[in-house]
Design a protein around this motif. Structure first.
Motif, PDB file in Angstrom:
ATOM      1  N   VAL A  78      60.243 -34.721  -1.444  1.00 52.13           N
ATOM      2  CA  VAL A  78      61.022 -33.622  -0.863  1.00 52.13           C
ATOM      3  C   VAL A  78      62.385 -33.533  -1.542  1.00 52.13           C
ATOM      4  O   VAL A  78      62.855 -32.433  -1.870  1.00 52.13           O
ATOM      5  CB  VAL A  78      61.160 -33.811   0.658  1.00 52.13           C
ATOM      6  N   LEU A  79      63.023 -34.674  -1.758  1.00 50.38           N
ATOM      7  CA  LEU A  79      64.312 -34.672  -2.447  1.00 50.38           C
ATOM      8  C   LEU A  79      64.194 -34.033  -3.825  1.00 50.38           C
ATOM      9  O   LEU A  79      65.033 -33.211  -4.223  1.00 50.38           O
ATOM     10  CB  LEU A  79      64.843 -36.095  -2.591  1.00 50.38           C
ATOM     11  N   GLY A  80      63.163 -34.408  -4.564  1.00 52.59           N
ATOM     12  CA  GLY A  80      62.984 -33.863  -5.909  1.00 52.59           C
ATOM     13  C   GLY A  80      62.801 -32.367  -5.904  1.00 52.59           C
ATOM     14  O   GLY A  80      63.369 -31.644  -6.730  1.00 52.59           O
ATOM     15  N   ALA A  81      62.010 -31.874  -4.949  1.00 48.83           N
ATOM     16  CA  ALA A  81      61.791 -30.426  -4.862  1.00 48.83           C
ATOM     17  C   ALA A  81      63.072 -29.698  -4.489  1.00 48.83           C
ATOM     18  O   ALA A  81      63.399 -28.655  -5.059  1.00 48.83           O
ATOM     19  CB  ALA A  81      60.693 -30.134  -3.840  1.00 48.83           C
ATOM     20  N   LEU A  82      63.822 -30.234  -3.536  1.00 45.97           N
ATOM     21  CA  LEU A  82      65.055 -29.572  -3.095  1.00 45.97           C
ATOM     22  C   LEU A  82      66.113 -29.572  -4.197  1.00 45.97           C
ATOM     23  O   LEU A  82      66.889 -28.616  -4.314  1.00 45.97           O
ATOM     24  CB  LEU A  82      65.594 -30.251  -1.838  1.00 45.97           C
ATOM     25  N   ALA A 346      58.306 -14.630   1.118  1.00 43.18           N
ATOM     26  CA  ALA A 346      59.063 -14.600  -0.135  1.00 43.18           C
ATOM     27  C   ALA A 346      59.727 -13.242  -0.336  1.00 43.18           C
ATOM     28  O   ALA A 346      60.878 -13.156  -0.775  1.00 43.18           O
ATOM     29  CB  ALA A 346      58.151 -14.932  -1.315  1.00 43.18           C
ATOM     30  N   VAL A 347      59.002 -12.174  -0.004  1.00 41.56           N
ATOM     31  CA  VAL A 347      59.575 -10.828  -0.112  1.00 41.56           C
ATOM     32  C   VAL A 347      60.725 -10.666   0.875  1.00 41.56           C
ATOM     33  O   VAL A 347      61.789 -10.122   0.541  1.00 41.56           O
ATOM     34  CB  VAL A 347      58.479  -9.770   0.111  1.00 41.56           C
ATOM     35  N   LEU A 375      59.864 -22.869  11.042  1.00 45.92           N
ATOM     36  CA  LEU A 375      60.125 -21.458  10.767  1.00 45.92           C
ATOM     37  C   LEU A 375      59.910 -21.141   9.277  1.00 45.92           C
ATOM     38  O   LEU A 375      58.893 -21.528   8.713  1.00 45.92           O
ATOM     39  CB  LEU A 375      61.514 -21.070  11.264  1.00 45.92           C
ATOM     40  N   GLN A 376      60.858 -20.452   8.632  1.00 50.46           N
ATOM     41  CA  GLN A 376      60.633 -20.001   7.250  1.00 50.46           C
ATOM     42  C   GLN A 376      60.990 -21.128   6.280  1.00 50.46           C
ATOM     43  O   GLN A 376      61.990 -21.073   5.560  1.00 50.46           O
ATOM     44  CB  GLN A 376      61.432 -18.740   6.940  1.00 50.46           C
ATOM     45  N   ALA A 377      60.145 -22.117   6.228  1.00 42.22           N
ATOM     46  CA  ALA A 377      60.454 -23.355   5.511  1.00 42.22           C
ATOM     47  C   ALA A 377      60.261 -23.246   4.008  1.00 42.22           C
ATOM     48  O   ALA A 377      59.412 -22.502   3.512  1.00 42.22           O
ATOM     49  CB  ALA A 377      59.589 -24.489   6.049  1.00 42.22           C
ATOM     50  N   THR A 389      56.370 -23.678  -0.582  1.00 42.56           N
ATOM     51  CA  THR A 389      55.974 -22.391  -0.016  1.00 42.56           C
ATOM     52  C   THR A 389      56.411 -21.238  -0.926  1.00 42.56           C
ATOM     53  O   THR A 389      57.260 -21.414  -1.807  1.00 42.56           O
ATOM     54  CB  THR A 389      56.605 -22.198   1.362  1.00 42.56           C
ATOM     55  N   PRO A 390      55.867 -20.038  -0.709  1.00 39.31           N
ATOM     56  CA  PRO A 390      56.372 -18.882  -1.444  1.00 39.31           C
ATOM     57  C   PRO A 390      57.877 -18.675  -1.262  1.00 39.31           C
ATOM     58  O   PRO A 390      58.562 -18.243  -2.201  1.00 39.31           O
ATOM     59  CB  PRO A 390      55.558 -17.726  -0.853  1.00 39.31           C
ATOM     60  N   THR A 391      58.405 -18.977  -0.078  1.00 43.16           N
ATOM     61  CA  THR A 391      59.849 -18.868   0.125  1.00 43.16           C
ATOM     62  C   THR A 391      60.601 -19.822  -0.790  1.00 43.16           C
ATOM     63  O   THR A 391      61.649 -19.462  -1.348  1.00 43.16           O
ATOM     64  CB  THR A 391      60.214 -19.151   1.596  1.00 43.16           C
ATOM     65  N   TYR A 392      60.088 -21.029  -0.969  1.00 41.00           N
ATOM     66  CA  TYR A 392      60.696 -21.967  -1.913  1.00 41.00           C
ATOM     67  C   TYR A 392      60.799 -21.327  -3.286  1.00 41.00           C
ATOM     68  O   TYR A 392      61.850 -21.399  -3.944  1.00 41.00           O
ATOM     69  CB  TYR A 392      59.857 -23.249  -1.999  1.00 41.00           C
ATOM     70  N   HIS A 393      59.720 -20.710  -3.727  1.00 44.22           N
ATOM     71  CA  HIS A 393      59.717 -20.132  -5.071  1.00 44.22           C
ATOM     72  C   HIS A 393      60.722 -18.993  -5.187  1.00 44.22           C
ATOM     73  O   HIS A 393      61.365 -18.827  -6.239  1.00 44.22           O
ATOM     74  CB  HIS A 393      58.309 -19.665  -5.431  1.00 44.22           C
ATOM     75  N   ALA A 394      60.886 -18.206  -4.121  1.00 40.99           N
ATOM     76  CA  ALA A 394      61.892 -17.145  -4.154  1.00 40.99           C
ATOM     77  C   ALA A 394      63.287 -17.750  -4.316  1.00 40.99           C
ATOM     78  O   ALA A 394      64.097 -17.280  -5.130  1.00 40.99           O
ATOM     79  CB  ALA A 394      61.822 -16.305  -2.887  1.00 40.99           C
TER      80      ALA A 394
END
Length: 518
Positions: A78-82, A346-347, A375-377, A389-394
């Motif tokens: 998780v740290l690496g992704a963030l 993401a949109v 929620l929107q994680a 998640t797609p939100t991460y990619h946005a």
């Protein structure tokens, strides 16, 4: 939150235009790179981690003894992704949880900390394993700033002032020495500190006038050395309410750096029966985006109030909770607020980013709700597994906009996207000059059925091409699962100018972020 009827004015796009039902030619975007606007504060991309469900425990914190690889108890995956999001700031410990959190429960040996009940979120046990020191380990590991939310609702002035002293004092006071005993010699850097959360609701059911008087009392007694003094945030309003911004910006002329604001996108517009995160039909796609776009008017109305009461623009508007809120996933604890995250999210995120950029002068911080499993994680976890998640990619695609200088942008010939009686702009856009000197352009096609041609012009400059990435998928509710963790992810995107003109084809239901070449 009634669904928007008819059409919406241009969202954060500088030029308000009419939106025909269809466009005969391309949507035309003109960027004025010679007239730089306000800087888009990196903290507009802030995150929020509350003691809620598995948002912290299991999702991020597993403890130093866990078999899941970790650093100081925080999951390495998780740290690496963030870190790839360049997370600028983290808000903690709430949320509604903040106004029932007593900081002394979260210091000292973890095996001796009191176990409480999280009455706001699921009635589960709260071990207090993650407290002040653990939180600052997290922000230090991420290279992020710290935003601490104080307990006004069930706390006292003394308790809050002692927490400030514990965190910021470099003296030999009993509290500073207690911090040293617990493993931290030098003071923590508390960048922002909020006096309460949602004082109109879960933070105490207060009126803005009553809260303002309490705030002034607390503000006067929250003392810290000048070099370690946090910026103070007042708990403001939500949705269409401007009274909180009006009262607070009128009465709080001291050390207040900002007034907060909360808004959640709910597809149905109703708290009872919000709508599903997946398996929705096109009317729910539309109502979600239409309700998201309402935040532009909310910000405009609150900014107008702040401009009236604070013409020097000293007080920011911090949207420190925003995001989608759906019905929880079937079979999960309703108090954990766990929901799936799709291309639609993401949109939604990208539409919000474009709006925040347009109000960069006042909107200097926002915090999406929430980082992991809530929620929107950004990230979902299941035991030792993790997915983006797609939100991460946005968020990751928009990294170049952190601390970039916004650029005026005008749209002409923008087609409407219409479902029934509801219409919204087909294309949303934002442009900025990043710290690397490049002009970046973000585009969102809200139409899930039709691609759009977008002609891009930078006034006074010849644009030869654009290179970046696109995020889209075949289905409106496309999402990543632990069996298919990369079903939705960005793809490379590039286009060259032809005949001196740059026209970009933006796929249906897509987010595109590119650097313009010239």
């Amino acid at each position: 939150m009634n669904i928007i009827k008819h059409s919406i004015a241009a969202i954060g796009l500088a030029a308000a235009t009419a939106f025909p039902a269809f466009a005969a030619g391309p949507v035309n975007i003109t960027i004025d790179a010679a007239r730089p606007g306000p800087v888009i504060n990196k903290n507009v991309y802030g995150q929020f981690a509350e003691h809620l469900g598995t948002g912290i425990y299991e999702g991020m914190w597993v403890g130093p003894q866990s078999k899941i690889p970790n650093t100081k108890g925080w999951r390495n995956d998780v740290l690496g992704a963030l870190k790839k999001l360049h997370v600028p700031l983290v808000r903690w410990p709430g949320g509604c949880f903040a106004d029932e959190y007593h900081w002394k429960d979260g210091i000292g040996p973890r095996n001796k900390r009191p176990v409480k009940v999280n009455t706001n979120w699921g009635g589960v046990e709260e071990s207090n394993a993650v407290g002040t020191h653990e939180f600052f380990d997290l922000v230090d590991l991420l290279g992020a700033e710290a935003y601490v939310n104080g307990n006004l609702g069930s706390g006292t002035v003394q308790e809050m002032s002692e927490w400030i002293e514990y965190m910021t004092s470099d003296s030999k006071s009993t509290l500073a020495n207690l911090r040293r005993k617990n493993g931290r010699d030098k003071p923590f850097k508390v960048h922002y500190f909020a006096i309460g959360n949602e004082a109109w609701g879960c933070g105490g059911n207060m009126t803005p006038e009553y809260y303002a008087d309490l705030y002034k009392n607390y503000e006067a007694l929250l003392k810290a050395p000048a070099e370690h003094r946090p910026k103070l945030i007042a708990s403001g309003g939500n949705d269409h309410d401007t009274k909180w911004s009006d009262v607070l910006s009128s009465k709080l002329k001291g050390r207040t750096d900002a007034v907060s604001f909360h808004y959640y996108t709910i597809p149905t517009g109703k708290w009872e029966g919000k709508g599903a995160a997946t398996g929705f039909a096109e009317p729910m796609w539309m109502s979600t985006l239409a309700n998201t776009l309402k935040i532009d008017g909310m910000i405009r109305n609150n900014v107008a109030v702040l401009d009236k009461n604070d013409p020097e623009k000293k007080i920011g508007m911090f949207v420190d909770e925003w995001g989608t809120w759906y019905d929880v996933e079937p079979g999960t604890n309703a108090g954990f607020l766990f929901q799936q995250n799709t291309l639609r999210d993401a949109v939604v995120a990208a539409l919000n980013f474009n709006i925040f950029h347009a109000h960069a002068e006042r909107v200097r911080m926002t915090n999406v709700a929430q980082m992991v499993n809530v929620l929107q994680a950004m990230i979902l976890t299941e035991k030792d597994k993790m997915l983006l998640t797609p939100t991460y990619h946005a968020f990751e695609m928009y990294v170049p906009f952190q601390d970039a200088t916004s650029l005026p942008l005008a749209i002409a010939d923008n087609a409407s996207y219409t479902v029934g009686e509801t219409s919204i702009p087909g294309i949303s856009a934002s442009a900025a000059r990043a710290k690397d000197g490049k002009v970046w352009l973000a585009l969102v096609n809200t139409n899930p059925n039709q691609p759009a041609d977008v002609a891009v012009n930078v006034a006074g400059t010849s644009v030869t091409g654009a290179t970046g990435r696109v995020l889209t998928a075949a289905a409106m509710d496309a999402h990543n699962t632990f069996k298919a963790p990369q079903a939705v992810k960005p793809a490379p995107y590039s286009v060259r100018a032809e005949g001196g003109k740059l026209t970009m084809k933006v796929p249906a239901k897509a987010v595109v972020v590119v650097a313009l070449e010239g």
